[in-house]
Design a protein around this motif. Structure first.
Motif, PDB file in Angstrom:
ATOM      1  N   UNK A   1     -11.193  -0.211  -4.163  1.00  0.00           N
ATOM      2  CA  UNK A   1     -11.060   1.216  -3.900  1.00  0.00           C
ATOM      3  C   UNK A   1      -9.732   1.577  -3.264  1.00  0.00           C
ATOM      4  N   UNK A   2      -9.181   0.632  -2.503  1.00  0.00           N
ATOM      5  CA  UNK A   2      -7.948   0.941  -1.790  1.00  0.00           C
ATOM      6  C   UNK A   2      -7.238  -0.351  -1.444  1.00  0.00           C
ATOM      7  N   UNK A   3      -5.974  -0.209  -1.046  1.00  0.00           N
ATOM      8  CA  UNK A   3      -5.160  -1.348  -0.624  1.00  0.00           C
ATOM      9  C   UNK A   3      -4.831  -1.224   0.851  1.00  0.00           C
ATOM     10  N   UNK A   4      -4.913  -2.358   1.550  1.00  0.00           N
ATOM     11  CA  UNK A   4      -4.400  -2.430   2.903  1.00  0.00           C
ATOM     12  C   UNK A   4      -2.887  -2.575   2.806  1.00  0.00           C
ATOM     13  N   UNK A   5      -2.120  -1.766   3.565  1.00  0.00           N
ATOM     14  CA  UNK A   5      -0.679  -1.744   3.400  1.00  0.00           C
ATOM     15  C   UNK A   5       0.049  -2.407   4.561  1.00  0.00           C
ATOM     16  N   UNK A   6      -0.133  -1.884   5.772  1.00  0.00           N
ATOM     17  CA  UNK A   6       0.623  -2.412   6.906  1.00  0.00           C
ATOM     18  C   UNK A   6      -0.005  -1.924   8.197  1.00  0.00           C
ATOM     19  N   UNK A   7       0.569  -2.359   9.329  1.00  0.00           N
ATOM     20  CA  UNK A   7       0.050  -1.946  10.631  1.00  0.00           C
ATOM     21  C   UNK A   7       1.179  -1.866  11.642  1.00  0.00           C
ATOM     22  N   UNK A   8       0.891  -1.209  12.754  1.00  0.00           N
ATOM     23  CA  UNK A   8       1.884  -1.105  13.830  1.00  0.00           C
ATOM     24  C   UNK A   8       1.146  -0.839  15.132  1.00  0.00           C
ATOM     25  N   UNK A   9       1.841  -1.005  16.246  1.00  0.00           N
ATOM     26  CA  UNK A   9       1.285  -0.642  17.547  1.00  0.00           C
ATOM     27  C   UNK A   9       1.309   0.871  17.690  1.00  0.00           C
ATOM     28  N   UNK A  10       0.242   1.418  18.286  1.00  0.00           N
ATOM     29  CA  UNK A  10       0.175   2.857  18.517  1.00  0.00           C
ATOM     30  C   UNK A  10      -0.245   3.113  19.967  1.00  0.00           C
TER      31      UNK A  10
ATOM     32  N   UNK B   1      -4.078   2.748   1.375  1.00  0.00           N
ATOM     33  CA  UNK B   1      -3.819   3.710   0.305  1.00  0.00           C
ATOM     34  C   UNK B   1      -4.879   3.516  -0.773  1.00  0.00           C
ATOM     35  N   UNK B   2      -5.575   4.592  -1.117  1.00  0.00           N
ATOM     36  CA  UNK B   2      -6.656   4.462  -2.093  1.00  0.00           C
ATOM     37  C   UNK B   2      -6.145   4.563  -3.514  1.00  0.00           C
ATOM     38  N   UNK B   3      -6.920   4.006  -4.413  1.00  0.00           N
ATOM     39  CA  UNK B   3      -6.546   3.974  -5.819  1.00  0.00           C
ATOM     40  C   UNK B   3      -6.938   5.244  -6.559  1.00  0.00           C
ATOM     41  N   UNK B   4      -8.141   5.832  -6.209  1.00  0.00           N
ATOM     42  CA  UNK B   4      -8.688   6.890  -7.033  1.00  0.00           C
ATOM     43  C   UNK B   4      -9.134   6.293  -8.362  1.00  0.00           C
ATOM     44  N   UNK B   5      -9.823   7.049  -9.256  1.00  0.00           N
ATOM     45  CA  UNK B   5     -10.210   8.438  -9.056  1.00  0.00           C
ATOM     46  C   UNK B   5     -11.623   8.618  -8.496  1.00  0.00           C
ATOM     47  N   UNK B   6     -12.335   7.496  -8.218  1.00  0.00           N
ATOM     48  CA  UNK B   6     -13.731   7.615  -7.845  1.00  0.00           C
ATOM     49  C   UNK B   6     -13.969   8.366  -6.545  1.00  0.00           C
ATOM     50  N   UNK B   7     -13.130   8.134  -5.538  1.00  0.00           N
ATOM     51  CA  UNK B   7     -13.332   8.772  -4.237  1.00  0.00           C
ATOM     52  C   UNK B   7     -12.457  10.009  -4.090  1.00  0.00           C
ATOM     53  N   UNK B   8     -11.252   9.939  -4.583  1.00  0.00           N
ATOM     54  CA  UNK B   8     -10.330  11.067  -4.445  1.00  0.00           C
ATOM     55  C   UNK B   8      -9.040  10.763  -5.166  1.00  0.00           C
ATOM     56  N   UNK B   9      -8.038  11.620  -4.991  1.00  0.00           N
ATOM     57  CA  UNK B   9      -6.765  11.426  -5.696  1.00  0.00           C
ATOM     58  C   UNK B   9      -6.111  10.098  -5.342  1.00  0.00           C
ATOM     59  N   UNK B  10      -5.578   9.416  -6.349  1.00  0.00           N
ATOM     60  CA  UNK B  10      -4.857   8.173  -6.099  1.00  0.00           C
ATOM     61  C   UNK B  10      -3.688   8.449  -5.162  1.00  0.00           C
ATOM     62  N   UNK B  11      -3.443   7.521  -4.266  1.00  0.00           N
ATOM     63  CA  UNK B  11      -2.339   7.663  -3.333  1.00  0.00           C
ATOM     64  C   UNK B  11      -2.719   8.306  -2.017  1.00  0.00           C
ATOM     65  N   UNK B  12      -3.954   8.792  -1.879  1.00  0.00           N
ATOM     66  CA  UNK B  12      -4.357   9.378  -0.604  1.00  0.00           C
ATOM     67  C   UNK B  12      -4.394   8.281   0.454  1.00  0.00           C
ATOM     68  N   UNK B  13      -3.908   8.612   1.635  1.00  0.00           N
ATOM     69  CA  UNK B  13      -3.737   7.616   2.699  1.00  0.00           C
ATOM     70  C   UNK B  13      -4.826   7.782   3.766  1.00  0.00           C
ATOM     71  N   UNK B  14      -5.342   6.666   4.241  1.00  0.00           N
ATOM     72  CA  UNK B  14      -6.360   6.648   5.279  1.00  0.00           C
ATOM     73  C   UNK B  14      -5.946   5.664   6.365  1.00  0.00           C
ATOM     74  N   UNK B  15      -6.516   5.832   7.550  1.00  0.00           N
ATOM     75  CA  UNK B  15      -6.077   5.049   8.707  1.00  0.00           C
ATOM     76  C   UNK B  15      -7.255   4.399   9.410  1.00  0.00           C
ATOM     77  N   UNK B  16      -6.958   3.303  10.098  1.00  0.00           N
ATOM     78  CA  UNK B  16      -7.907   2.686  11.020  1.00  0.00           C
ATOM     79  C   UNK B  16      -7.179   2.401  12.318  1.00  0.00           C
ATOM     80  N   UNK B  17      -7.783   2.813  13.437  1.00  0.00           N
ATOM     81  CA  UNK B  17      -7.249   2.517  14.759  1.00  0.00           C
ATOM     82  C   UNK B  17      -8.162   1.472  15.390  1.00  0.00           C
ATOM     83  N   UNK B  18      -7.587   0.326  15.769  1.00  0.00           N
ATOM     84  CA  UNK B  18      -8.371  -0.812  16.236  1.00  0.00           C
ATOM     85  C   UNK B  18      -7.923  -1.208  17.628  1.00  0.00           C
ATOM     86  N   UNK B  19      -8.894  -1.568  18.455  1.00  0.00           N
ATOM     87  CA  UNK B  19      -8.605  -2.067  19.800  1.00  0.00           C
ATOM     88  C   UNK B  19      -9.465  -3.292  20.055  1.00  0.00           C
TER      89      UNK B  19
END
Length: 228
Positions: free
Chosen positions: A10-19, A32-50
């Motif tokens: 559904x999507x690719x993990x791209x990179x990470x950084x400190x926030x 970055x998601x592929x589409x078209x099943x969930x939404x437009x290809x190229x839509x970006x999503x985030x995860x904040x981890x601690x």
């Protein structure tokens, strides 16, 4: 909307950084998601981890849908910005957790349509009626992306910060265990009181402060609006 084939990522993990934030220094991960099943290809999503979240123990988590007006512009018409801040604060206090930031504005209808919906609300519609009048579902969000995003970090069980039983049901259907519901009741005010009451009455949102272990299927009921 057609579903993405099961064998297609559904999507690719791209990179990470400190926030660094006012509460803790998170690690920000970009997808970055592929589409078209969930939404437009190229839509970006985030995860904040601690902290260490891949140890097999239930993880304090928030699945947060983008709300530019609330998260960024400080709108008091909803509780979204306060929920985002409150979730990050709780994760920081525990020293361990994850927040998924999904780009599905306006319960899935997009930013411009959300502004159209606000205009309809100013004319007398409630938040559910406005979406329906625009030709959308009351809640058009899709949580399918949560599974590969959580799998990226080895997370299988959540202590989910939410008031929305549909979100718990969605995680369960995806094979993600919800060990506990952690209520996130914040920022009720004169501008969003009717909105919150509508979510309770029409969408089944749980406005109880008690933590709820999730051992049985969640039953969505239309509760009467509270008196506040």
């Amino acid at each position: 909307m057609s579903a993405t084939p099961a064998n297609e990522p559904l999507l690719d993990y791209v990179t990470s950084c400190a926030l660094p934030t006012p509460w803790a220094q998170f690690t920000l991960h970009a997808f970055v998601e592929h589409g078209p099943g969930f939404g437009p290809a190229g839509k970006e999503h985030l995860a904040m981890v601690l902290g260490d979240i891949g140890d097999g123990e239930p993880v304090l988590a928030r699945v947060h849908s983008e709300c530019l007006t609330g998260d960024v512009l400080f709108s008091q018409r909803c509780d979204c910005g306060a929920q985002l801040e409150g979730a990050l604060q709780r994760i920081a206090q525990e020293g361990r957790g994850i927040l998924l930031y999904l780009r599905q504005e306006g319960r899935g209808i997009g930013l411009v349509n959300k502004i159209r919906a606000y205009r309809l609300q100013e004319a007398g519609a409630d938040t559910v009626e406005a979406n329906l009048q625009l030709g959308f579902h009351a809640d058009a969000r899709n949580y399918e992306l949560c599974r590969p995003m959580l799998a990226q970090f080895g997370v299988k069980s959540l202590r989910l910060m939410t008031n929305n039983p549909r979100k718990i049901d969605a995680m369960t259907r995806l094979g993600i265990q919800v060990a506990e519901r952690v209520p996130l009741l914040v920022n009720r005010n004169a501008f969003n009181n009717s909105y919150l009451n509508t979510k309770q009455a029409k969408l089944g949102h749980m406005m109880s402060p008690a933590s709820v272990p999730v051992g049985e299927p969640v039953v969505v009921t239309a509760a009467a609006p509270d008196a506040s």
